[in-house]
Write a protein that holds these residues in place. Structure first.
Motif, short mmCIF file in Angstrom:
data_model
loop_
_atom_site.label_atom_id
_atom_site.label_comp_id
_atom_site.label_asym_id
_atom_site.label_seq_id
_atom_site.Cartn_x
_atom_site.Cartn_y
_atom_site.Cartn_z
N SER A 160 -15.03 -17.68 -16.91
CA SER A 160 -14.37 -17.29 -16.41
C SER A 160 -13.55 -15.59 -16.39
O SER A 160 -13.47 -15.34 -17.59
N GLY A 161 -14.73 -15.12 -15.70
CA GLY A 161 -13.96 -13.31 -15.08
C GLY A 161 -14.12 -12.95 -13.73
O GLY A 161 -14.71 -12.97 -13.21
N VAL A 162 -12.92 -12.08 -13.93
CA VAL A 162 -12.36 -12.21 -12.02
C VAL A 162 -12.08 -10.46 -12.07
O VAL A 162 -11.74 -9.69 -13.64
N ILE A 163 -12.02 -10.02 -11.29
CA ILE A 163 -11.99 -8.64 -11.19
C ILE A 163 -10.19 -8.67 -10.02
O ILE A 163 -10.33 -8.33 -9.24
N PRO A 164 -9.11 -8.91 -10.21
CA PRO A 164 -7.74 -8.53 -9.72
C PRO A 164 -7.16 -7.41 -9.29
O PRO A 164 -7.89 -6.74 -10.21
N ASP A 165 -6.59 -7.54 -8.55
CA ASP A 165 -6.52 -5.63 -7.60
C ASP A 165 -5.54 -5.06 -8.63
O ASP A 165 -5.88 -3.87 -8.65
N LEU A 166 -4.64 -6.12 -9.43
CA LEU A 166 -3.83 -5.56 -9.77
C LEU A 166 -3.09 -6.56 -11.43
O LEU A 166 -3.02 -7.53 -10.73
N VAL A 167 -3.32 -5.75 -12.38
CA VAL A 167 -2.37 -6.78 -13.39
C VAL A 167 -1.47 -5.42 -13.95
O VAL A 167 -1.46 -4.33 -14.14
N PHE A 168 -0.16 -6.17 -14.71
CA PHE A 168 0.87 -6.03 -15.39
C PHE A 168 1.11 -6.35 -16.26
O PHE A 168 0.64 -7.77 -16.30
N PHE A 169 1.78 -5.60 -17.57
CA PHE A 169 1.45 -6.14 -18.66
C PHE A 169 2.25 -5.82 -19.75
O PHE A 169 2.38 -3.75 -19.52
N THR A 170 3.68 -5.97 -20.38
CA THR A 170 3.94 -5.42 -21.59
C THR A 170 3.37 -4.70 -22.18
O THR A 170 2.99 -5.22 -22.79
N HIS A 171 3.88 -3.83 -22.88
CA HIS A 171 3.24 -3.08 -23.93
C HIS A 171 3.09 -4.34 -25.13
O HIS A 171 2.53 -4.19 -26.28
N GLY A 172 4.45 -4.97 -25.40
CA GLY A 172 4.61 -5.99 -26.27
C GLY A 172 2.95 -7.35 -26.01
O GLY A 172 2.67 -7.58 -27.34
N ARG A 173 3.26 -7.06 -25.16
CA ARG A 173 1.87 -8.30 -25.44
C ARG A 173 0.54 -7.28 -24.61
O ARG A 173 -0.81 -7.44 -25.15
N GLY A 174 0.18 -5.78 -24.33
CA GLY A 174 -1.15 -5.14 -24.88
C GLY A 174 -1.81 -5.56 -26.33
O GLY A 174 -2.82 -5.78 -25.89
N ALA A 175 -1.38 -5.75 -27.44
CA ALA A 175 -1.66 -5.56 -28.38
C ALA A 175 -2.71 -7.26 -28.38
O ALA A 175 -3.56 -7.80 -28.89
N GLU A 176 -2.07 -8.35 -27.74
CA GLU A 176 -2.52 -9.28 -27.70
C GLU A 176 -3.50 -9.86 -26.61
O GLU A 176 -4.55 -10.69 -26.54
N ILE A 177 -3.66 -8.73 -25.71
CA ILE A 177 -4.76 -9.17 -24.87
C ILE A 177 -5.72 -8.34 -24.15
O ILE A 177 -6.74 -8.43 -23.66
N ILE A 178 -5.98 -7.00 -25.37
CA ILE A 178 -7.19 -6.28 -24.85
C ILE A 178 -7.68 -6.14 -26.45
O ILE A 178 -7.32 -6.58 -26.79
N ALA A 179 -9.13 -6.76 -25.47
CA ALA A 179 -10.22 -6.65 -26.74
C ALA A 179 -11.43 -6.22 -26.25
O ALA A 179 -11.80 -6.25 -24.99
N ASN A 180 -11.83 -4.70 -26.89
CA ASN A 180 -13.40 -3.96 -25.93
C ASN A 180 -13.19 -4.30 -24.99
O ASN A 180 -14.25 -4.35 -24.18
#
Length: 156
Positions: free
Chosen positions: A76-96
């Motif tokens: 499952s890999g998709v391209i949403p039109d827009l996404v929002f994430f809080t600063h706190g979540r950024g470290a949890e959800i970003i890789a490579n």
């Protein structure tokens, strides 16, 4: 006559797709191909992005990103039109340089065509619920409407 089972598509298969102006996404192993969004779709996306950016300039709580790669797992890999994430979540959800887990909000702008509507209203809604996206917005520019689904005990 025996039934043939089609192999599941993977995110790795997506990376091998041609750069031909189409948008390739895989949801639970099924390939979805759509044309690049048209001008009305892009204008709507920019307008929503602008409103988010305006709010975030006064309330620095997170980041809004247009058309990021969002990879939940190998199928499952998709391209949403827009996404929002809080600063706190950024470290949890970003890789490579990709998002690899649920953002706080995923926004999809409906494109014309029954396959596109089914993908956004059904397949992506189920995918986002399964992986814990807190809010899913479906923007219907033609009808000037936004549907907002919030994750609860029964999904989105």
């Amino acid at each position: 006559m025996s039934a043939q089972i089609e192999p599941l598509m993977t995110v790795e298969d997506l990376d091998a797709m041609p750069e031909d102006g189409n948008r390739y996404e895989v949801i639970e192993g099924e390939l979805f191909v759509s044309r690049a969004p048209g001008l009305p779709h892009q204008i709507l996306s920019v307008n929503i992005l602008y409103e988010f950016k305006k709010y975030l300039s006064l309330n620095a709580i997170g980041v809004i990103v247009a058309t990021p790669g969002l990879v939940f797992d190998q199928y499952s890999g998709v391209i949403p039109d827009l996404v929002f994430f809080t600063h706190g979540r950024g470290a949890e959800i970003i890789a490579n340089e990709r998002l690899v887990a649920a953002p706080d909000i995923a926004v999809e702008i409906l494109s014309r065509g029954s396959e596109n509507v089914a993908r956004d209203r059904v397949a992506k809604r189920q995918l986002y619920a399964k992986h814990g996206v807190k809010e899913y917005w479906i923007v219907d520019g033609e009808n000037r409407a936004i549907e907002i689904y919030r994750l609860g005990t029964k999904g989105l």
